[in-house]
Scaffold this motif. Structure first.
Motif, short mmCIF file in Angstrom:
data_model
loop_
_atom_site.label_atom_id
_atom_site.label_comp_id
_atom_site.label_asym_id
_atom_site.label_seq_id
_atom_site.Cartn_x
_atom_site.Cartn_y
_atom_site.Cartn_z
N THR A 1 -2.84 2.35 -4.27
CA THR A 1 -3.16 3.52 -3.47
C THR A 1 -4.67 3.61 -3.37
OG1 THR A 1 -2.86 5.91 -3.22
CG2 THR A 1 -3.09 5.07 -5.46
N PHE A 2 -5.15 4.08 -2.24
CA PHE A 2 -6.59 4.09 -1.97
C PHE A 2 -6.90 5.29 -1.09
CE2 PHE A 2 -10.23 1.86 0.44
CZ PHE A 2 -11.18 2.38 -0.42
N GLY A 3 -7.60 6.27 -1.66
CA GLY A 3 -7.88 7.46 -0.88
C GLY A 3 -8.79 8.42 -1.60
N HIS B 1 0.84 -1.19 0.00
CA HIS B 1 0.00 0.00 0.00
C HIS B 1 0.88 1.25 0.00
CE1 HIS B 1 -2.45 3.19 2.10
NE2 HIS B 1 -3.20 2.89 1.06
N VAL B 2 0.51 2.22 -0.85
CA VAL B 2 1.23 3.49 -0.95
C VAL B 2 0.25 4.63 -0.66
CG1 VAL B 2 2.51 5.04 -2.46
CG2 VAL B 2 2.79 2.58 -2.70
N ALA B 3 0.63 5.53 0.23
CA ALA B 3 -0.19 6.71 0.52
C ALA B 3 0.18 7.81 -0.46
CB ALA B 3 0.01 7.15 1.97
N SER B 4 -0.59 7.95 -1.53
CA SER B 4 -0.31 9.01 -2.50
C SER B 4 -0.80 10.34 -1.94
CB SER B 4 -0.99 8.70 -3.84
OG SER B 4 -2.38 8.53 -3.65
N PRO B 5 -0.21 11.45 -2.37
CA PRO B 5 -0.53 12.75 -1.77
C PRO B 5 -1.90 13.27 -2.19
CG PRO B 5 0.98 13.03 -3.60
CD PRO B 5 0.84 11.55 -3.39
N ILE B 6 -2.52 14.02 -1.29
CA ILE B 6 -3.76 14.71 -1.61
C ILE B 6 -3.47 16.07 -2.24
CG2 ILE B 6 -5.80 15.80 -0.57
CD1 ILE B 6 -5.91 13.46 1.39
N LEU B 7 -2.41 16.70 -1.78
CA LEU B 7 -1.94 17.96 -2.39
C LEU B 7 -0.86 17.64 -3.42
CD1 LEU B 7 -1.59 20.16 0.82
CD2 LEU B 7 -3.31 20.41 -0.97
N GLU C 1 -15.95 15.09 -4.20
CA GLU C 1 -14.95 14.35 -3.42
C GLU C 1 -15.41 12.91 -3.36
OE1 GLU C 1 -13.23 13.94 1.16
OE2 GLU C 1 -14.38 15.72 0.58
N PHE C 2 -14.54 12.00 -3.78
CA PHE C 2 -14.89 10.57 -3.79
C PHE C 2 -13.61 9.76 -3.60
CE2 PHE C 2 -14.13 12.19 -8.00
CZ PHE C 2 -13.34 11.25 -8.61
N TRP C 3 -13.76 8.48 -3.38
CA TRP C 3 -12.60 7.62 -3.11
C TRP C 3 -12.26 6.77 -4.33
CZ3 TRP C 3 -9.95 6.21 1.70
CH2 TRP C 3 -10.13 7.18 2.68
N MET C 4 -10.95 6.64 -4.56
CA MET C 4 -10.47 5.85 -5.68
C MET C 4 -9.46 4.81 -5.21
SD MET C 4 -11.42 6.54 -8.92
CE MET C 4 -9.99 6.35 -9.99
N LEU C 5 -9.60 3.62 -5.77
CA LEU C 5 -8.62 2.55 -5.59
C LEU C 5 -7.83 2.45 -6.88
CD1 LEU C 5 -7.41 -0.12 -4.38
CD2 LEU C 5 -9.27 -1.26 -5.60
N GLU C 6 -6.48 2.47 -6.78
CA GLU C 6 -5.65 2.46 -7.98
C GLU C 6 -4.44 1.55 -7.80
OE1 GLU C 6 -6.00 6.73 -9.98
OE2 GLU C 6 -5.65 6.90 -7.82
N PRO C 7 -4.53 0.30 -8.25
CA PRO C 7 -3.35 -0.58 -8.24
C PRO C 7 -2.48 -0.34 -9.47
CG PRO C 7 -5.33 -1.83 -8.80
CD PRO C 7 -5.75 -0.41 -8.63
N GLU C 8 -1.19 -0.55 -9.30
CA GLU C 8 -0.22 -0.46 -10.39
C GLU C 8 0.74 -1.64 -10.30
OE1 GLU C 8 0.33 1.63 -13.02
OE2 GLU C 8 -1.52 2.71 -12.59
N VAL C 9 1.02 -2.27 -11.44
CA VAL C 9 1.85 -3.48 -11.45
C VAL C 9 2.91 -3.38 -12.54
CG1 VAL C 9 1.84 -6.00 -11.57
CG2 VAL C 9 -0.18 -4.79 -10.70
N ALA C 10 4.16 -3.59 -12.15
CA ALA C 10 5.26 -3.64 -13.12
C ALA C 10 5.34 -5.04 -13.74
CB ALA C 10 6.58 -3.29 -12.44
#
Length: 460
Positions: free
Chosen positions: A223-225, A154-160, A241-250
């Motif tokens: 990331t999920f936020g 899990h990665v906490a991506s920035p809101i700003l 304002e809503f929540w998004m789940l975003e997986p990324e795979v290499a």
């Protein structure tokens, strides 16, 4: 013994003779010699019936207890196997913790959802919203559990952020500059170098680009936020304002994302059916008739795949008069999505979209006309997931950025990912609130968000 409704409901055997519960009054049916209080303590969907009799010294006061009041109840747990609920409480003592006056808005009757939106601070006390927000919590935990089982980080991506993921919508700008007289450059533009972050900054529209950074180090991340759109949209499926789940795979392609997302959707549905049986029965009876059957059909089916070209051909051959004509280089309208899902008979992925209508970062296919993108369409909700294989080729990505009037220098760090050990990689985004709409049958996104943010509305 102080306990909770949930603990009592999930015990296989009840060894307690006397229990103490705390909760809020949903109803009080007072009669001459006895009365019944429906008490809900927030830990379970169901209420417990509390029976009180005139032998209690405060019986007359108990008869006047109003809906919404908070109580402490101590009494005998009496099993009632022939009734709707497995037990009731025969009160020995009831004390008032917090009174509720007669103007309490949430009375034991049907209220419109619009009325309840106006009382968002009280609507969680109703059956409908107690069910919605409990399922929301279950879904939230299930997402983390699924990706933990799949060994994602899990990665906490920035809101700003100062980066716009794809021109995905109007932005909410963030500044500490005086709005009435901001500093300006010689050309008249605002001088953001004097702002708090020294650059033009806004609330995020997506955590994808930041997730791609971590995927190139940890292989599979998500990331999920919260994400934000400043679009003046008042539809039932859009919020500011809503929540998004975003997986990324290499080291992954579009087919890998199709496999992963189908597995995830089925996991989320199964978890809700398993962990919220009372809530799902309520939705099936009062919100969307046949909801459980619809979801079970999704679990039992293999998701279909159509190319955008095949989908458009299917639409053009349909004996249906669409309001918006389908086109080879056009996006799909809601009416098109509904038709495709109905025709296919279940969830369907639409892949290989015209590159002109998709984001700059999506990988260009060998035909040079389409990109390796996918949308998952589901019955009743339309588009649930959007994703793509990302463009890993440096020169092709720069060319795409120029073609879409994106200045490469502004995303130099993003191009570096294609410069230093670039890999094929892919990902997708799931609108969490739309997923909640899908599994509950709720038609308006405002009723899935605890405190909806929409145009002209930012209360609480």
């Amino acid at each position: 013994m102080k306990t909770t409704m949930r603990r009592l409901m999930h015990q296989s055997k009840h060894t307690e003779t006397t229990v103490t519960l705390h909760g809020w009054v949903r109803n009080n049916r007072a009669q001459k010699a006895f009365g019944f209080i429906d008490l809900n303590d927030g830990t379970h969907f169901n209420t417990v019936q509390v029976v009180y009799e005139e032998r209690l010294e405060n019986f007359k006061q108990l008869q006047k207890i109003r809906v919404g009041s908070a109580l402490e109840v101590t009494g005998q747990l009496v099993l009632t196997p022939g009734a709707k609920q497995p037990f009731e409480i025969k009160a020995e003592a009831i004390s008032m913790i917090g009174d509720s006056p007669e103007d309490y808005p949430i009375q034991p009757k049907r209220h419109t959802r619009e009325f309840l939106r106006q009382h968002a601070h009280l609507r969680p006390r109703t059956n409908l919203f107690a069910a919605v927000f409990r399922v929301r919590s279950i879904l939230h935990h299930a997402i983390h559990e699924f990706f933990k089982q799949e060994h994602f980080m899990h990665v906490a991506s920035p809101i700003l952020t100062a980066s716009d993921a794809e021109g995905a919508g109007e932005l909410f700008h963030v500044t500490t500059l005086p709005l009435d007289n901001p500093p300006r450059l010689k050309d008249g533009n605002v001088d953001y170098s004097q702002d708090f972050f020294g650059a033009k900054t806004h609330l995020t529209v997506s955590g994808q680009l930041q997730a791609e950074i971590f995927a190139q180090a940890f292989r599979q991340v998500y990331t999920f936020g919260p994400t934000f759109r400043a679009e003046n949209s008042n539809t039932t499926t859009h919020a500011s304002e809503f929540w998004m789940l975003e997986p990324e795979v290499a080291f992954a392609d579009l087919n890998d994302m199709i496999t992963l997302s189908e597995k995830m959707v089925k996991y989320l549905i199964q978890t809700v059916l398993d962990e919220a049986p009372e809530e799902m029965a309520f939705f099936d009876q009062f919100v969307e008739s046949g909801l459980k059957t619809k979801l079970q059909k999704v679990l039992d089916s293999d998701f279909k795949v159509l190319t955008h070209q095949e989908a458009v051909a299917l639409l053009k051959s349909a004996e249906v008069s669409f309001e918006h004509a389908p086109g080879d280089n056009k996006d799909l309208a809601t009416e098109h999505e509904k038709y495709l899902v109905k025709t296919v008979g279940g969830p369907v992925y639409i892949i290989n979209w015209p590159k002109e209508i998709k984001a700059f970062y999506m990988r260009v296919n060998d035909d040079q006309k389409t990109v390796a993108a996918m949308d998952l369409l589901v019955p009743g909700a339309g588009e649930l997931i959007g994703g793509s294989q990302r463009e890993e080729r440096y020169d092709v990505l720069v060319e795409r950025m120029h073609a879409m009037n994106i200045e490469p220098e502004e995303l130099a760090w993003y191009l570096d990912l294609r410069k230093y050990g670039s890999t094929p990689h892919a990902g997708y985004g799931l609108g969490f609130d739309r997923m909640l709409m899908y599994v509950t049958g709720i038609e308006n996104i405002r009723d899935t968000l605890p405190f909806p943010r929409t145009p002209k509305n930012c209360k609480f």
